[in-house]
Each structure stands twice: as structure tokens, then as C-alpha cells.
Design an enzyme around this catalytic site. Structure first.
Site, PDB file in Angstrom:
ATOM      1  N   LYS A 160      90.800  -9.566  32.515  1.00 17.28           N
ATOM      2  CA  LYS A 160      90.171  -8.313  32.078  1.00 17.28           C
ATOM      3  C   LYS A 160      91.221  -7.254  31.756  1.00 17.28           C
ATOM      4  O   LYS A 160      92.141  -7.036  32.540  1.00 17.28           O
ATOM      5  CB  LYS A 160      89.242  -7.785  33.170  1.00 17.28           C
ATOM      6  CG  LYS A 160      88.558  -6.467  32.862  1.00 17.28           C
ATOM      7  CD  LYS A 160      87.652  -6.055  34.006  1.00 17.28           C
ATOM      8  CE  LYS A 160      86.959  -4.728  33.748  1.00 17.28           C
ATOM      9  NZ  LYS A 160      87.916  -3.580  33.801  1.00 17.28           N
ATOM     10  N   SER A 182      89.027  -4.541  27.158  1.00 20.22           N
ATOM     11  CA  SER A 182      88.690  -3.363  27.959  1.00 20.22           C
ATOM     12  C   SER A 182      89.870  -2.405  28.027  1.00 20.22           C
ATOM     13  O   SER A 182      91.024  -2.834  28.083  1.00 20.22           O
ATOM     14  CB  SER A 182      88.311  -3.804  29.387  1.00 20.22           C
ATOM     15  OG  SER A 182      88.232  -2.697  30.260  1.00 20.22           O
ATOM     16  N   HIS A 184      89.659  -0.119  30.485  1.00 21.67           N
ATOM     17  CA  HIS A 184      89.371   0.345  31.845  1.00 21.67           C
ATOM     18  C   HIS A 184      88.565   1.640  31.819  1.00 21.67           C
ATOM     19  O   HIS A 184      88.757   2.531  32.652  1.00 21.67           O
ATOM     20  CB  HIS A 184      90.680   0.539  32.618  1.00 21.67           C
ATOM     21  CG  HIS A 184      90.563   0.220  34.083  1.00 21.67           C
ATOM     22  ND1 HIS A 184      91.180  -0.852  34.673  1.00 21.67           N
ATOM     23  CD2 HIS A 184      89.881   0.824  35.079  1.00 21.67           C
ATOM     24  CE1 HIS A 184      90.905  -0.883  35.961  1.00 21.67           C
ATOM     25  NE2 HIS A 184      90.118   0.128  36.243  1.00 21.67           N
ATOM     26  N   ARG A 187      90.269   5.180  31.856  1.00 20.61           N
ATOM     27  CA  ARG A 187      90.757   5.840  33.072  1.00 20.61           C
ATOM     28  C   ARG A 187      92.225   5.562  33.370  1.00 20.61           C
ATOM     29  O   ARG A 187      92.812   6.244  34.208  1.00 20.61           O
ATOM     30  CB  ARG A 187      89.919   5.417  34.289  1.00 20.61           C
ATOM     31  CG  ARG A 187      88.466   5.810  34.226  1.00 20.61           C
ATOM     32  CD  ARG A 187      87.770   5.617  35.560  1.00 20.61           C
ATOM     33  NE  ARG A 187      87.866   4.243  36.032  1.00 20.61           N
ATOM     34  CZ  ARG A 187      88.487   3.881  37.158  1.00 20.61           C
ATOM     35  NH1 ARG A 187      89.076   4.767  37.909  1.00 20.61           N
ATOM     36  NH2 ARG A 187      88.522   2.620  37.525  1.00 20.61           N
ATOM     37  N   ASP A 215      83.988  -4.333  27.518  1.00 17.98           N
ATOM     38  CA  ASP A 215      83.394  -3.210  28.231  1.00 17.98           C
ATOM     39  C   ASP A 215      84.103  -1.934  27.770  1.00 17.98           C
ATOM     40  O   ASP A 215      84.848  -1.951  26.789  1.00 17.98           O
ATOM     41  CB  ASP A 215      83.467  -3.398  29.752  1.00 17.98           C
ATOM     42  CG  ASP A 215      84.870  -3.222  30.327  1.00 17.98           C
ATOM     43  OD1 ASP A 215      85.778  -2.791  29.593  1.00 17.98           O
ATOM     44  OD2 ASP A 215      85.056  -3.524  31.520  1.00 17.98           O
ATOM     45  N   GLY A 217      82.662   1.952  27.391  1.00 18.07           N
ATOM     46  CA  GLY A 217      81.900   2.722  26.414  1.00 18.07           C
ATOM     47  C   GLY A 217      80.578   2.121  25.994  1.00 18.07           C
ATOM     48  O   GLY A 217      79.926   2.636  25.081  1.00 18.07           O
ATOM     49  N   VAL A 218      80.148   1.029  26.625  1.00 14.26           N
ATOM     50  CA  VAL A 218      78.854   0.428  26.276  1.00 14.26           C
ATOM     51  C   VAL A 218      77.760   1.249  26.957  1.00 14.26           C
ATOM     52  O   VAL A 218      77.631   1.253  28.173  1.00 14.26           O
ATOM     53  CB  VAL A 218      78.769  -1.045  26.723  1.00 14.26           C
ATOM     54  CG1 VAL A 218      77.404  -1.631  26.360  1.00 14.26           C
ATOM     55  CG2 VAL A 218      79.889  -1.856  26.080  1.00 14.26           C
ATOM     56  N   ARG A 219      76.965   1.955  26.156  1.00 15.58           N
ATOM     57  CA  ARG A 219      75.952   2.855  26.698  1.00 15.58           C
ATOM     58  C   ARG A 219      74.544   2.564  26.205  1.00 15.58           C
ATOM     59  O   ARG A 219      73.571   3.047  26.786  1.00 15.58           O
ATOM     60  CB  ARG A 219      76.299   4.311  26.322  1.00 15.58           C
ATOM     61  CG  ARG A 219      77.653   4.794  26.834  1.00 15.58           C
ATOM     62  CD  ARG A 219      77.625   4.973  28.335  1.00 15.58           C
ATOM     63  NE  ARG A 219      78.894   5.510  28.833  1.00 15.58           N
ATOM     64  CZ  ARG A 219      79.897   4.762  29.261  1.00 15.58           C
ATOM     65  NH1 ARG A 219      79.767   3.430  29.266  1.00 15.58           N
ATOM     66  NH2 ARG A 219      81.016   5.305  29.703  1.00 15.58           N
ATOM     67  N   ARG A 239      79.233   2.321  33.942  1.00 13.55           N
ATOM     68  CA  ARG A 239      78.627   3.598  34.309  1.00 13.55           C
ATOM     69  C   ARG A 239      77.099   3.625  34.197  1.00 13.55           C
ATOM     70  O   ARG A 239      76.447   4.208  35.079  1.00 13.55           O
ATOM     71  CB  ARG A 239      79.256   4.713  33.468  1.00 13.55           C
ATOM     72  CG  ARG A 239      80.695   4.975  33.913  1.00 13.55           C
ATOM     73  CD  ARG A 239      81.428   5.939  33.014  1.00 13.55           C
ATOM     74  NE  ARG A 239      82.819   6.078  33.481  1.00 13.55           N
ATOM     75  CZ  ARG A 239      83.859   6.201  32.676  1.00 13.55           C
ATOM     76  NH1 ARG A 239      83.682   6.198  31.374  1.00 13.55           N
ATOM     77  NH2 ARG A 239      85.075   6.335  33.169  1.00 13.55           N
TER      78      ARG A 239
END
Length: 304
Positions: A160, A182, A184, A187, A215, A217-219, A239
Site C-alpha cells: 500500500k 495511495s 495516505h 497526510r 484509496d 479521496g474516495v467519497r 474517512r
């Protein structure tokens, strides 16, 4: 819920692994590479002592520093905690594996923490400054043996934090079974390329040889559709599940996933496709296709 798995952060979770293994569904063991290899080994062996519980190990490969922990610790110290929790291990799984037994009371003690940091320690493990592909090989050997036959059924290793074609190829060279594109969640490195832009470049390098997840930003269902069109085998959510759990607990999480699934179906209907396999670059607006092709070409790759 069918089709939804769970990545369980063994080292940092507040929920003991013996409780988690009782839950149904697909579970992946999420690990960080620490300077303390004996701690990593103890945690992996403890987790895998539960036969057939974790179907893969996902190793974070983009966190070779301790910047986030250092900045987040003050917020932990400001929070209010029940008095009954103060003498419990803050990292229960690490304690169960016989490694870190730091209590919440110790973490909240500035004198204790200052001494630990002065001595070069880091409660909960020290993310490795020298993280490399050799660490990935070490994890593979630890889990599956040098010949890959240590277990009756091989446990796949997922890398990852991949954002470039070169790293994707290196990951395949060392034998990982899947990768996660990703950054992260933005962050670790504020100026890192967005995962969605790196995805088609990585997909062009991988050429379908191993699964690719994404992953960061997948909202929404639209984000999932775009990821699948750009070469992802699936997506990971961070999130949104936390927001749903914060609002309504497990019922909120189930509702969020149900809405997301139904929205995804509606998006596919709007595109005129009836299966995931029909999603691809052809579903994107032509100018967007051209921009993606330019990005991939600029990175020295070719769309397939």
C-alpha cells in the site's frame, strides 16, 4: 455486507484482535514496518495464530517517518478519557503480542513521554526510517516461508502506498500479490500526486498482472466509477466509514455502504453499462481521455 471487506490495523487498533476474529466477512491484516522487527514479527505471528481469519496482509509502504505521530500526540493528551481506561494498555494487540504495554496513563504523562522520546523510543513502535523493498521480502518470508509453502494456503501480500510506475514494477519484482495506489490520504506528504492521477500510470505499468486498489479521496459512487474506469480492481474507504460511525455507529456505517452501493448501480445505469467489467476509459469524456493519455505518456508509459 457482501462485497465489503475490512482492513484491520493490528498494531494501533483499540479493539483486541480476539474480538475481531469472531466477526464475519473478509478481513485483511494491516501492518506498518517498525524499526523494531521483533515487534512486527510478534504481532504478525500473534494475528495469524487465528487460522483462516486474515485472508491477506496489507503493508503500508509510504510511511518512513514519524511526523504524524509527533503532531497528533498532543491531541490525544487533550482528550477526556474514562478513569477506568487509564491503566489499560493503549495498544492492546501489541500488549497481547508481548511487546508494547504502554498505558494510557503513561501516554498522558508529559514527564514520562519526554523521557521516552529523549531515550529515542516511540510508544507503539517506531516507523522505520529505512523502509525498503527488503522489508517487503522479509515480511513475505516471515509469513509464507522462503519457498512460499510455509502454510497450507499462501497469504497474499499487498503493498500500500504506490504512486509511480517504477514502484509498481518493483513491487511486482519482489512478488507482492496486489498493490494499493495511495498517497495516505494526503497526510504524509502534502505535495504528493493525487492517487486518482497516479492510478492510470500504475495501471499501464502493471498491465493487469496483479490487482490494483486505490484509496485517498474516495467519497462517492462517482469516485468509485472513475477509479474503476482508470484501471482499479476496487477501492478502499477511510474517512467515510469513520464519519458514518461517528454519526450513527454500526447502523450508520451499514446505511452509508448501502447508499454508496445503490448510487454506484445508478451511476452505471446512467453510463449504460450492466457490469463492472464494462467500465473503462471509453466511459470517460474524450477530452478527459486525452488528458489521461498525456499524463501516462509523460510518465513513460502507454495505455493498454
Amino acid at each position: 455486507m457482501a462485497g465489503v471487506g475490512y482492513c484491520y490495523n493490528f498494531s494501533l487498533s483499540s479493539r483486541l484482535y480476539t474480538d475481531v476474529v469472531q466477526e464475519p466477512g473478509v478481513k485483511w491484516l494491516h501492518m506498518y514496518m517498525f524499526e523494531e522487527r521483533d515487534m512486527v514479527q510478534a504481532m504478525i505471528e500473534t494475528a495469524l495464530s487465528c487460522e483462516d481469519c486474515f485472508s491477506a496482509i496489507i503493508l503500508t509502504c509510504d510511511h518512513p517517518h514519524r511526523r504524524v505521530q509527533g503532531r497528533m500526540m498532543p491531541y490525544f493528551m487533550q482528550a477526556e478519557y474514562p478513569f477506568s481506561d487509564l491503566n489499560q494498555p493503549f495498544f492492546p494487540n501489541q500488549a497481547a503480542a508481548g511487546s508494547d504495554k504502554t498505558t494510557l496513563k503513561q501516554l498522558l504523562d508529559p514527564v514520562y513521554m519526554e523521557q521516552i522520546i529523549r531515550d529515542g523510543g516511540n510508544p507503539g513502535g517506531s516507523n522505520s526510517y529505512t523502509l525498503s523493498w527488503e522489508d517487503v521480502r522479509w515480511i513475505q518470508t516471515l509469513v509464507n516461508g522462503k519457498d512460499g509453502k510455509k502454510r497450507k494456503k499462501k497469504i497474499p501480500i499487498v503493498a500500500k502506498g504506490i504512486l509511480s510506475a517504477d514502484d509498481a514494477r518493483k513491487a511486482m519484482e519482489v512478488g507482492v500479490d496486489a498493490i494499493v495506489v495511495s498517497n495516505h490520504g494526503g497526510r504524509q506528504c502534502d505535495f504528493a500526486v493525487p492517487a486518482i492521477e497516479a492510478l492510470p500510470v500504475v495501471a499501464a505499468a502493471v498491465q493487469g498482472k496483479i490487482p490494483i486498489f486505490v484509496d485517498s479521496g474516495v467519497r462517492s459512487s462517482a469516485d468509485i466509477v472513475r477509479a474503476l474506469c482508470l484501471g482499479a480492481s476496487g477501492v478502499m474507504l477511510g474517512r467515510p466509514p469513520l464519519w458514518a460511525l461517528a454519526c450513527e455507529g454500526s447502523e450508520g456505517l451499514e446505511r452509508m455502504l448501502t447508499v454508496l452501493k445503490e448510487d454506484l448501480k445508478d451511476d452505471m445505469r446512467s453510463l449504460g453499462v450492466t457490469s463492472i467489467s464494462q467500465l473503462g476509459m471509453k466511459c470517460l469524456f474524450p477530452p478527459d481521455q486525452e488528458r489521461i493519455a498525456e499524463i501516462v505518456s509523460a510518465c513513460g508509459e502507454k495505455l493498454t
